[in-house]
Design a protein around this motif. Structure first.
Motif: not given
Lengths: 268, 89
Positions: A212-230
């Motif tokens: 996500a950081t590579n792309r300049g996006l927040a992982a928290s908006l990625d429903s599949k990311s476990i860290a994003g969910k946390a």
């Protein structure tokens, strides 16, 4: 509107302050709130690249402090969330360009217009940290399950209490459940025991964060990311919801699987 | 703790070592007394005490402990007993 001002700090560098700020900002905005993130790391700005807004910077925090622009002009709107904004740090100045009083004044101005103001603190315990701490209503201390990071967290917790900004809440970042299970990584309980502080979230190690950081996006908006969910769960806890802490399941290996089978059998 | 968990923890992981080390370093950090200064304090204390009472210098223990929020400096100062004194002279 009267925003709550949250400072994210750690003492040690590289434990995830900026990533946490970007992800919590996006999560809170996704919940429907108006959010502004301030990069207080003057001279080493990075929240702009983590949020993917580096190409849109015209004015920065120091321009606001020095009166070169209006506060509104330094606010950059997020590309995806229309209620998420960034006030970037200056890159060519140092921490002394801003005072704790400046931060209080700017934050109070933002309070009128936003629900949440998130301040990304620089590492260290000097002026930059003092600037980030001054306006805080709540301090989030982020650490990793490493001796050095926990030690620095303890130091920072002491300084926060001395400034009467305590007690603060802890985010434990980059946890590898498999290593915890093997006994080769400090467990959440160990760290809470040592630091004597309330927990607000545990973030598992997750490749989705770097992607996500590579792309300049927040992982928290990625429903599949476990860290994003946390991170989304931390945002909900900040918002006053009772969200149970996730149990982090790693792969257990042979003994773990057998022991679980035995236990499941025993419970019947 | 289940039998299998116990079996796995038989080899105590390095997290245990990490926690022990952390607790020690934090006790010193929080008190502002580094191990070196604690040692210097011990030497001064032994010298002062020795002016009043004969103590077993080699067995003096001075340590920092933590109980909840309270930090404590704990000294264990064995007196040189008559018997041991007789033995040494």
């Amino acid at each position: 509107m009267s925003a709550k001002i949250i400072t994210i700090t750690s003492g040690k560098g590289g434990v995830g302050k900026t990533t946490a700020t970007a992800n919590l900002g996006a999560s809170l905005a996704d919940l429907g709130y108006r959010v502004v993130c301030i990069d207080a790391d003057i001279g080493l700005r990075n929240l702009d690249v983590v949020m993917g807004l580096e190409n849109r910077i015209v004015y920065d925090l120091v321009d606001v402090v020095e009166g070169h622009c209006k506060l509104r002009q330094a606010m950059i709107r997020d590309k995806h969330l229309q209620d998420l904004f960034l006030i970037p740090a200056a890159q060519t100045r140092d921490k002394t360009a801003v005072s704790p009083q400046d931060m209080v004044r700017i934050s109070d101005e933002l309070r009128q217009e936003f629900d949440w103001v998130l301040i990304d603190s620089p590492a260290g315990i000097e002026r930059g940290f003092r600037n980030a701490l001054a306006p805080a209503d709540l301090v989030l201390i982020i650490t990793n399950p490493e001796v050095s990071a926990v030690r620095d967290a303890d130091r920072i917790i002491g300084l926060i209490e001395a400034e009467e900004k305590g007690p603060g809440k802890l985010i434990l970042n980059r946890v590898k459940p498999e290593m915890v299970r093997r006994g080769d990584m400090l467990a959440t309980e160990d760290i809470l025991d040592v630091l004597a502080i309330d927990l607000i979230g545990v973030i598992p190690e997750d490749e989705a964060i770097l992607i996500a950081t590579n792309r300049g996006l927040a992982a928290s908006l990625d429903s599949k990311s476990i860290a994003g969910k946390a991170y989304r769960n931390i945002a909900r806890r900040l918002n006053g919801e009772e969200v149970p802490f996730e149990t982090l399941q790693g792969r257990d290996g042979f003994f773990g699987r057998i022991s679980r089978l035995v236990r499941a059998g025993g419970e019947r | 703790m289940s039998f299998f968990e116990r079996l796995r923890i038989g080899r105590r992981g390095t997290a245990y070592t990490a926690k022990q080390r952390l607790q020690t370093v934090l006790v010193h950090d929080r008190s502002g007394l580094s191990p070196g200064r604690l040692e210097a304090l011990k030497v001064d204390m032994i010298d002062t005490l020795s002016r009043h009472v004969e103590i077993d210098r080699g067995s003096v223990q001075l340590s920092l402990t933590k109980e909840r929020d309270q930090q404590r400096l704990v000294a264990d100062i064995p007196l040189a007993s008559q018997r041991s004194r007789r033995r040494t002279t």
